[in-house]
Design an enzyme around this catalytic site. Structure first.
Site, PDB file in Angstrom:
ATOM      1  N   ARG A 128       0.686  -1.280   0.144  1.00 47.40           N
ATOM      2  CA  ARG A 128       0.021   0.049   0.073  1.00 47.40           C
ATOM      3  C   ARG A 128       1.001   1.258  -0.125  1.00 47.40           C
ATOM      4  O   ARG A 128       1.501   1.486   0.876  1.00 47.40           O
ATOM      5  CB  ARG A 128      -0.893  -0.193   0.998  1.00 47.40           C
ATOM      6  CG  ARG A 128      -1.717   1.185   1.390  1.00 47.40           C
ATOM      7  CD  ARG A 128      -2.643   1.526   0.332  1.00 47.40           C
ATOM      8  NE  ARG A 128      -3.501   2.715   0.651  1.00 47.40           N
ATOM      9  CZ  ARG A 128      -3.464   3.867  -0.053  1.00 47.40           C
ATOM     10  NH1 ARG A 128      -2.220   4.154  -0.669  1.00 47.40           N
ATOM     11  NH2 ARG A 128      -4.180   5.031   0.402  1.00 47.40           N
ATOM     12  N   HIS A 131       1.947   7.153   1.723  1.00 50.65           N
ATOM     13  CA  HIS A 131       0.588   8.089   1.746  1.00 50.65           C
ATOM     14  C   HIS A 131       0.183   8.715   2.777  1.00 50.65           C
ATOM     15  O   HIS A 131       0.882   8.184   4.258  1.00 50.65           O
ATOM     16  CB  HIS A 131      -0.506   7.417   1.343  1.00 50.65           C
ATOM     17  CG  HIS A 131      -1.257   6.507   2.218  1.00 50.65           C
ATOM     18  ND1 HIS A 131      -0.661   5.134   2.451  1.00 50.65           N
ATOM     19  CD2 HIS A 131      -2.270   6.554   2.912  1.00 50.65           C
ATOM     20  CE1 HIS A 131      -1.430   4.696   3.376  1.00 50.65           C
ATOM     21  NE2 HIS A 131      -2.272   5.397   3.806  1.00 50.65           N
ATOM     22  N   HIS A 133      -2.881  11.087   5.352  1.00 52.62           N
ATOM     23  CA  HIS A 133      -4.336  11.432   5.441  1.00 52.62           C
ATOM     24  C   HIS A 133      -4.964  12.415   6.419  1.00 52.62           C
ATOM     25  O   HIS A 133      -4.122  12.491   7.322  1.00 52.62           O
ATOM     26  CB  HIS A 133      -5.326  10.430   4.830  1.00 52.62           C
ATOM     27  CG  HIS A 133      -5.032   9.280   5.686  1.00 52.62           C
ATOM     28  ND1 HIS A 133      -5.155   8.917   7.034  1.00 52.62           N
ATOM     29  CD2 HIS A 133      -4.464   7.755   5.076  1.00 52.62           C
ATOM     30  CE1 HIS A 133      -4.604   7.655   7.203  1.00 52.62           C
ATOM     31  NE2 HIS A 133      -4.378   7.190   6.030  1.00 52.62           N
ATOM     32  N   GLU A 137      -5.581   6.913  11.426  1.00 50.46           N
ATOM     33  CA  GLU A 137      -5.954   5.568  11.176  1.00 50.46           C
ATOM     34  C   GLU A 137      -5.708   4.557  12.167  1.00 50.46           C
ATOM     35  O   GLU A 137      -4.593   4.363  12.761  1.00 50.46           O
ATOM     36  CB  GLU A 137      -5.176   5.399  10.083  1.00 50.46           C
ATOM     37  CG  GLU A 137      -5.006   3.866   9.299  1.00 50.46           C
ATOM     38  CD  GLU A 137      -4.192   3.655   8.128  1.00 50.46           C
ATOM     39  OE1 GLU A 137      -4.141   4.519   7.421  1.00 50.46           O
ATOM     40  OE2 GLU A 137      -3.610   2.532   7.954  1.00 50.46           O
TER      41      GLU A 137
HETATM   42 MN    MN Z   1      -3.342   5.151   5.540  1.00 53.80          MN
END
Ligand code: MN
Ligand code: MN
Length: 420
Positions: A128, A131, A133, A137
């Site tokens: 993955r 990144h 955001h 999380e």
């Molecule tokens: Mn994430």
């Protein structure tokens, strides 16, 4: 163990008749407003007439079989409630080389106002992409092993490998990546503490690099623009990577910036259960034991066949549920009165709004496992039985017309599970 009274048995019989469709009952309104059948106007098959109970169709048998209780709700159900059931099984997978993901955000499941959830699989070596955001999380591995790589707010790197029952917490804005390890890769659940957060809309390393002028990249990194001539022009999101390097080597390669003071991973199932009896087991993880998890509290509840997660509610947050194994039935109670019963199976998602009463019954022949998530720093619960046994007995007795000596035998304590 709690003794059953005659009233318990007749109530059970009444509810069983209701669940069976009540075909033998033709009492109609004469049955209404009795024990186990309290409503005006009377609702449920027990109050109907045999000819009115058939269901000529059209029908979708597969869907109908998923929700037997919707076909014949118990007569104690009343009023209307939002749809508190959803499922990863009805969400499309986004599949790429290296793995896939599917999600339930507030767009797909409006009842979930606090958090969104993602079910993700990374095959062996699947990555993955790096990144970040806006939301925090929280993650739990449900299968296989996963490498987590994170940089915290102080520029300190954290690299760790996690397996089933292990958690992570990535603070909002801190960049990170995940990778499937070993011959099996991994599957995990992500929970974001923002119901709008989409896993398909994150800030991606490759997107930013591709959308920055080459001369700026050259100046920024102090190298020639030619260095970037082979960057991907479209983002990767999930892609097939090479096998991860040994953990110690990966950790050593990023150690120059210092080490975070506390871990961003935690083994939930290595903790001592807060409840363990013949009816099941409950593990808890929140900011009191998993210090990094400042906004998410979680409980992993395993309920034996026939067992009941006792009637309770949560005063500080909505409950978001990920049904991991087995099958169960839950009734949610709200002011009105409103009461609605739902069936759940593995892969499903549920919500219980803050302060609404609920129980979960294992309706299957195997263990039921539900992960419950709260957007809160600490797990909180009010147990109905614990409340009634910590209220002056004469006060409770006057409400329910039950002998105070019997009330005194109700179970005490929180996070209770009662065997079947
Ligand atoms: Mn994430
Ligand atoms: Mn609960």
């Amino acid at each position: 163990m709690k003794e059953f009274t005659v009233e318990d048995i007749s109530r059970r019989a009444m509810l069983a008749l209701g669940a069976a469709g009540g075909a033998a009952i033709a009492g109609g309104a004469a049955q209404a407003a009795s024990f186990g059948n309290p409503d005006e106007p009377p609702q449920g098959a027990i109050n109907s007439t045999p000819g009115a109970l058939s269901d000529p169709g059209p029908q979708n048998p597969a869907l109908a079989a998923e929700f037997p209780v919707f076909q014949s709700p118990p007569p104690t159900d009343v009023g209307t409630m939002p749809m508190l059931w959803s499922s990863f099984n009805i969400m499309p997978k986004r599949i790429q080389a290296g793995g896939w993901g599917r999600q339930v955000t507030i767009t797909e499941f409006p009842a979930s106002k606090d958090v969104s959830g993602v079910d993700m699989r990374l095959g062996p070596g699947g990555i993955r992409e790096l990144h970040w955001h806006l939301a925090n999380e929280w993650g739990i591995v449900t299968s296989g092993r996963c490498r987590v790589t994170l940089l915290d707010q102080q520029g300190q790197a954290y690299v760790q490998d996690v397996g089933p029952g292990e958690l992570w917490f990535f603070p909002a804005g801190c960049p990170h990546a995940l990778q499937g390890l070993g011959p099996e890769g991994c599957e995990f659940l992500l929970v974001f503490d923002d119901a709008h957060q989409s896993e398909f809309s994150t800030l991606l390393l490759t997107d930013w690099i591709a959308h920055t002028p080459p001369e700026i990249l050259a100046q920024n990194f102090g190298v020639s623009a030619e260095v970037f001539r082979n960057i991907p022009l479209h983002d990767l999101w999930i892609f097939q990577g090479k096998e991860a390097s040994p953990l110690a080597a990966a950790q050593a390669s990023v150690a120059s910036g210092g080490t975070p003071p506390q871990p961003f991973t935690f083994s939930l199932t290595a903790t001592t259960p807060v409840r363990q009896n013949e009816a099941g087991t409950i593990y808890l993880a929140d900011s009191r034991n998993f210090k990094a998890s400042t906004t998410i509290a979680a409980a992993l509840e395993t309920i034996k066949p026939g067992g009941l997660r006792r009637m309770h509610w949560h005063p500080n947050a909505d409950e978001w549920q990920y049904w991991i194994k087995g099958q169960g039935r839950m009734t949610v109670f709200d002011a009105g009165p409103r009461a609605q019963t739902f069936d759940f199976r593995a892969g499903d998602v549920g919500v219980v709004p803050k302060n609404q009463g609920h129980y979960i019954l294992n309706t299957g022949t195997e263990d039921l496992q539900v992960l419950v998530i709260f957007k809160a720093p600490e797990y909180q619960e009010v147990d109905l039985s614990n409340w009634l046994t910590h209220t002056p007995p004469e006060l409770v007795s006057q409400h329910l017309n039950i002998d105070p000596a019997i009330i005194a035998r109700f179970p005490k304590g929180q996070v209770g599970i009662q065997r079947g």
